[in-house]
Scaffold this motif. Structure first.
Motif, PDB file in Angstrom:
ATOM      1  N   LEU A  69      43.100  32.712  -0.600  1.00  0.00           N
ATOM      2  CA  LEU A  69      42.273  32.886   0.384  1.00  0.00           C
ATOM      3  C   LEU A  69      41.439  31.693   0.871  1.00  0.00           C
ATOM      4  N   ALA A  70      41.080  30.907  -0.204  1.00  0.00           N
ATOM      5  CA  ALA A  70      40.489  29.467   0.089  1.00  0.00           C
ATOM      6  C   ALA A  70      41.272  28.735   0.836  1.00  0.00           C
ATOM      7  N   PHE A  71      42.644  28.408   0.650  1.00  0.00           N
ATOM      8  CA  PHE A  71      43.522  27.809   1.486  1.00  0.00           C
ATOM      9  C   PHE A  71      43.778  28.406   3.019  1.00  0.00           C
ATOM     10  N   ILE A  72      43.848  29.524   3.194  1.00  0.00           N
ATOM     11  CA  ILE A  72      44.044  30.070   4.510  1.00  0.00           C
ATOM     12  C   ILE A  72      42.593  29.772   5.183  1.00  0.00           C
ATOM     13  N   LEU A  73      41.561  30.083   4.657  1.00  0.00           N
ATOM     14  CA  LEU A  73      40.321  29.915   5.116  1.00  0.00           C
ATOM     15  C   LEU A  73      40.015  28.236   5.531  1.00  0.00           C
ATOM     16  N   LEU A  74      40.483  27.516   4.810  1.00  0.00           N
ATOM     17  CA  LEU A  74      40.613  25.894   5.259  1.00  0.00           C
ATOM     18  C   LEU A  74      41.410  25.799   6.213  1.00  0.00           C
ATOM     19  N   CYS A  75      42.580  26.371   6.366  1.00  0.00           N
ATOM     20  CA  CYS A  75      43.598  26.279   7.726  1.00  0.00           C
ATOM     21  C   CYS A  75      42.868  26.704   8.913  1.00  0.00           C
ATOM     22  N   VAL A  76      42.406  27.734   8.848  1.00  0.00           N
ATOM     23  CA  VAL A  76      41.522  28.501  10.075  1.00  0.00           C
ATOM     24  C   VAL A  76      40.456  27.505  10.365  1.00  0.00           C
ATOM     25  N   THR A  77      39.874  26.957   9.358  1.00  0.00           N
ATOM     26  CA  THR A  77      38.478  25.937   9.762  1.00  0.00           C
ATOM     27  C   THR A  77      39.111  24.923  10.483  1.00  0.00           C
ATOM     28  N   LEU A  78      40.429  24.253   9.891  1.00  0.00           N
ATOM     29  CA  LEU A  78      40.911  23.247  10.440  1.00  0.00           C
ATOM     30  C   LEU A  78      41.474  23.325  11.963  1.00  0.00           C
ATOM     31  N   LEU A  79      42.007  24.592  12.139  1.00  0.00           N
ATOM     32  CA  LEU A  79      42.567  24.708  13.477  1.00  0.00           C
ATOM     33  C   LEU A  79      41.325  24.886  14.513  1.00  0.00           C
ATOM     34  N   LEU A  80      40.196  25.621  13.774  1.00  0.00           N
ATOM     35  CA  LEU A  80      39.230  26.087  15.008  1.00  0.00           C
ATOM     36  C   LEU A  80      38.555  24.434  15.326  1.00  0.00           C
ATOM     37  N   LEU A  81      38.494  23.636  14.337  1.00  0.00           N
ATOM     38  CA  LEU A  81      37.956  22.300  14.631  1.00  0.00           C
ATOM     39  C   LEU A  81      38.941  21.697  15.740  1.00  0.00           C
ATOM     40  N   LEU A  82      40.295  21.624  15.374  1.00  0.00           N
ATOM     41  CA  LEU A  82      41.013  21.119  16.283  1.00  0.00           C
ATOM     42  C   LEU A  82      41.082  21.724  17.879  1.00  0.00           C
ATOM     43  N   CYS A  83      40.930  22.876  17.835  1.00  0.00           N
ATOM     44  CA  CYS A  83      40.560  23.615  19.181  1.00  0.00           C
ATOM     45  C   CYS A  83      39.404  23.109  19.910  1.00  0.00           C
ATOM     46  N   MET A  84      38.303  23.191  19.016  1.00  0.00           N
ATOM     47  CA  MET A  84      36.942  22.734  19.514  1.00  0.00           C
ATOM     48  C   MET A  84      37.081  21.144  20.048  1.00  0.00           C
ATOM     49  N   LYS A  85      37.932  20.280  19.541  1.00  0.00           N
ATOM     50  CA  LYS A  85      38.138  18.737  20.139  1.00  0.00           C
ATOM     51  C   LYS A  85      38.708  18.820  21.419  1.00  0.00           C
ATOM     52  N   ILE A  86      40.029  19.632  21.142  1.00  0.00           N
ATOM     53  CA  ILE A  86      40.759  19.479  22.549  1.00  0.00           C
ATOM     54  C   ILE A  86      40.197  20.372  23.909  1.00  0.00           C
ATOM     55  N   THR A  87      39.283  21.287  23.456  1.00  0.00           N
ATOM     56  CA  THR A  87      38.625  21.818  24.590  1.00  0.00           C
ATOM     57  C   THR A  87      37.597  21.138  25.253  1.00  0.00           C
ATOM     58  N   LYS A  88      36.932  20.380  24.296  1.00  0.00           N
ATOM     59  CA  LYS A  88      35.879  19.367  24.665  1.00  0.00           C
ATOM     60  C   LYS A  88      36.415  18.196  25.469  1.00  0.00           C
ATOM     61  N   GLN A  89      37.430  17.684  25.138  1.00  0.00           N
ATOM     62  CA  GLN A  89      38.471  16.731  25.766  1.00  0.00           C
ATOM     63  C   GLN A  89      38.621  17.410  27.304  1.00  0.00           C
ATOM     64  N   VAL A  90      39.420  18.565  27.446  1.00  0.00           N
ATOM     65  CA  VAL A  90      39.817  18.812  28.557  1.00  0.00           C
ATOM     66  C   VAL A  90      38.582  19.211  29.312  1.00  0.00           C
ATOM     67  N   ARG A  91      37.512  19.658  28.928  1.00  0.00           N
ATOM     68  CA  ARG A  91      36.274  19.644  29.843  1.00  0.00           C
ATOM     69  C   ARG A  91      35.602  18.499  30.295  1.00  0.00           C
ATOM     70  N   GLN A  92      35.775  17.398  29.502  1.00  0.00           N
ATOM     71  CA  GLN A  92      35.295  16.320  29.798  1.00  0.00           C
ATOM     72  C   GLN A  92      36.284  15.549  30.950  1.00  0.00           C
ATOM     73  N   ALA A  93      37.570  15.789  30.974  1.00  0.00           N
ATOM     74  CA  ALA A  93      38.560  15.264  31.810  1.00  0.00           C
ATOM     75  C   ALA A  93      38.355  16.113  33.146  1.00  0.00           C
ATOM     76  N   ARG A  94      38.084  17.542  32.855  1.00  0.00           N
ATOM     77  CA  ARG A  94      37.892  18.081  34.266  1.00  0.00           C
ATOM     78  C   ARG A  94      36.488  17.579  35.094  1.00  0.00           C
ATOM     79  N   ARG A  95      35.570  17.402  34.279  1.00  0.00           N
ATOM     80  CA  ARG A  95      34.263  16.846  34.767  1.00  0.00           C
ATOM     81  C   ARG A  95      34.400  15.521  35.542  1.00  0.00           C
ATOM     82  N   LYS A  96      35.395  14.559  34.702  1.00  0.00           N
ATOM     83  CA  LYS A  96      35.514  13.258  35.319  1.00  0.00           C
ATOM     84  C   LYS A  96      36.225  13.546  36.539  1.00  0.00           C
ATOM     85  N   LYS A  97      37.343  14.352  36.454  1.00  0.00           N
ATOM     86  CA  LYS A  97      37.992  14.612  37.950  1.00  0.00           C
ATOM     87  C   LYS A  97      37.019  14.839  38.963  1.00  0.00           C
TER      88      LYS A  97
END
Length: 106
Positions: A69-97
């Motif tokens: 369960l700890a491993f699954i939760l850590l994997c979900v946490t890393l996926l959420l962190l990755l999604c957050m970073k990608i979303t932030k980069q996409v929004r910044q690129a859209r704003r810059k455009k």
């Protein structure tokens, strides 16, 4: 007819609309982003609270010796962190455009 004074007025209004005097507080971001909107800040703070909750739950599951369960939760946490970073980069690129579409031919 587009004149120099009209363009200067448009630019001044755009700068007033897009100016924010407060910095976004982001635990996981490497820099504080002064050009982010309040909605972006609220969304990312909620994401960060969810990520923190998953980290706490994984630590509690490690305490109770639930390694799978700890491993699954850590994997979900890393996926959420990755999604957050990608979303932030996409929004910044859209704003810059969008910012580049502003007429600045003065």
């Amino acid at each position: 007819m587009i004149t120099r004074s009209n363009l200067a007025e448009q630019l001044r209004e755009y700068q007033i609309r897009s100016k924010h005097d407060w910095a976004s507080v982001s635990f996981f971001s490497s820099t504080s982003n002064l050009s982010s909107s309040r909605v972006d800040v609220v969304v990312f703070v909620i994401w960060e609270l969810v990520i923190l909750a998953f980290l706490v739950f994984s630590a509690v599951s490690l305490y109770f010796r639930q390694l799978r369960l700890a491993f699954i939760l850590l994997c979900v946490t890393l996926l959420l962190l990755l999604c957050m970073k990608i979303t932030k980069q996409v929004r910044q690129a859209r704003r810059k455009k969008r910012r580049m579409l502003l007429p600045l031919s003065m």
